[in-house]
Design a protein around this motif. Structure first.
Motif, short mmCIF file in Angstrom:
data_model
loop_
_atom_site.label_atom_id
_atom_site.label_comp_id
_atom_site.label_asym_id
_atom_site.label_seq_id
_atom_site.Cartn_x
_atom_site.Cartn_y
_atom_site.Cartn_z
N GLN A 111 -6.93 -9.20 -2.51
CA GLN A 111 -5.91 -8.11 -2.95
C GLN A 111 -6.22 -7.04 -1.86
N GLN A 114 -5.05 -7.59 1.79
CA GLN A 114 -3.75 -7.96 2.23
C GLN A 114 -3.32 -7.15 3.17
N PRO A 115 -2.54 -7.36 4.12
CA PRO A 115 -1.94 -6.41 5.10
C PRO A 115 -1.07 -5.52 4.35
N LYS A 116 -0.85 -4.31 4.67
CA LYS A 116 -0.08 -3.39 4.24
C LYS A 116 1.27 -3.66 4.60
N THR A 117 2.39 -3.05 3.74
CA THR A 117 3.64 -3.28 4.34
C THR A 117 4.24 -1.99 5.13
N LEU A 118 5.01 -2.06 5.81
CA LEU A 118 5.55 -1.10 6.92
C LEU A 118 5.64 0.34 6.12
N LYS A 119 6.32 0.38 4.97
CA LYS A 119 6.55 1.47 4.33
C LYS A 119 5.17 2.12 3.78
N GLU A 120 4.23 1.28 3.17
CA GLU A 120 2.77 1.75 2.84
C GLU A 120 2.06 2.35 4.13
N ARG A 121 2.23 1.88 5.25
CA ARG A 121 1.76 2.52 6.38
C ARG A 121 2.21 3.60 6.53
N GLU A 122 3.64 3.79 6.64
CA GLU A 122 4.45 4.96 7.18
C GLU A 122 3.68 6.28 6.20
#
Length: 142
Positions: A111, A114-122
């Protein structure tokens, strides 16, 4: 070359390498190993539990567990020689964790990987930004 360490049993200074205790304690452990192994290799004692072996041989459970972890005593030959999982105290034959705890740990690690979503990275980038402003004397401040 090994590092200088104090023996965890007696406190004597020794060079730590393959051995984790000083030479005198190592000899004592080997003598105890022989006692334990002579006891459990008898046919009538092969099904003895950890407590029974410890009581009969007067060797600490911790030392017997050490030999099981090192595979000096094969758990397949002695089915009742188990020790506790380091996380939940379930009886196990090898390793440090039972299967359930190992799976839980594996899932937790997956867990976090896991790669972060675009929104999480922003959102993370917004939190990391530092803004500077210039005061009247043109000095930078954060």
């Amino acid at each position: 070359m090994g590092e200088l360490a104090n023996c965890p049993n007696c406190g004597e200074l020794f060079v730590k390498g393959a051995q984790t205790v000083c030479q005198n304690c190592f000899k004592e452990e080997e003598a105890k190993f022989e006692i334990v192994y002579d006891f459990i290799k008898k046919k009538k004692n092969r099904t003895a539990t950890m407590n029974e072996v410890s009581e009969a041989t007067e060797v600490e459970k911790k030392l017997i567990q050490k030999w099981l972890r090192q595979k000096r005593i094969q758990p397949g030959s002695f089915p009742n020689l188990t020790y506790e999982c380091e996380r939940c105290d379930t009886q196990i034959y090898e390793g440090r964790l039972c299967l359930d705890c190992a799976e839980t740990l594996q899932k937790d690690l997956q867990q976090t990987d896991q790669p972060k979503t675009l929104k999480e990275r922003e959102d993370e980038n917004k939190r990391e930004k530092v803004y500077y402003n210039v005061d009247k004397e043109n000095k930078w401040r954060s």
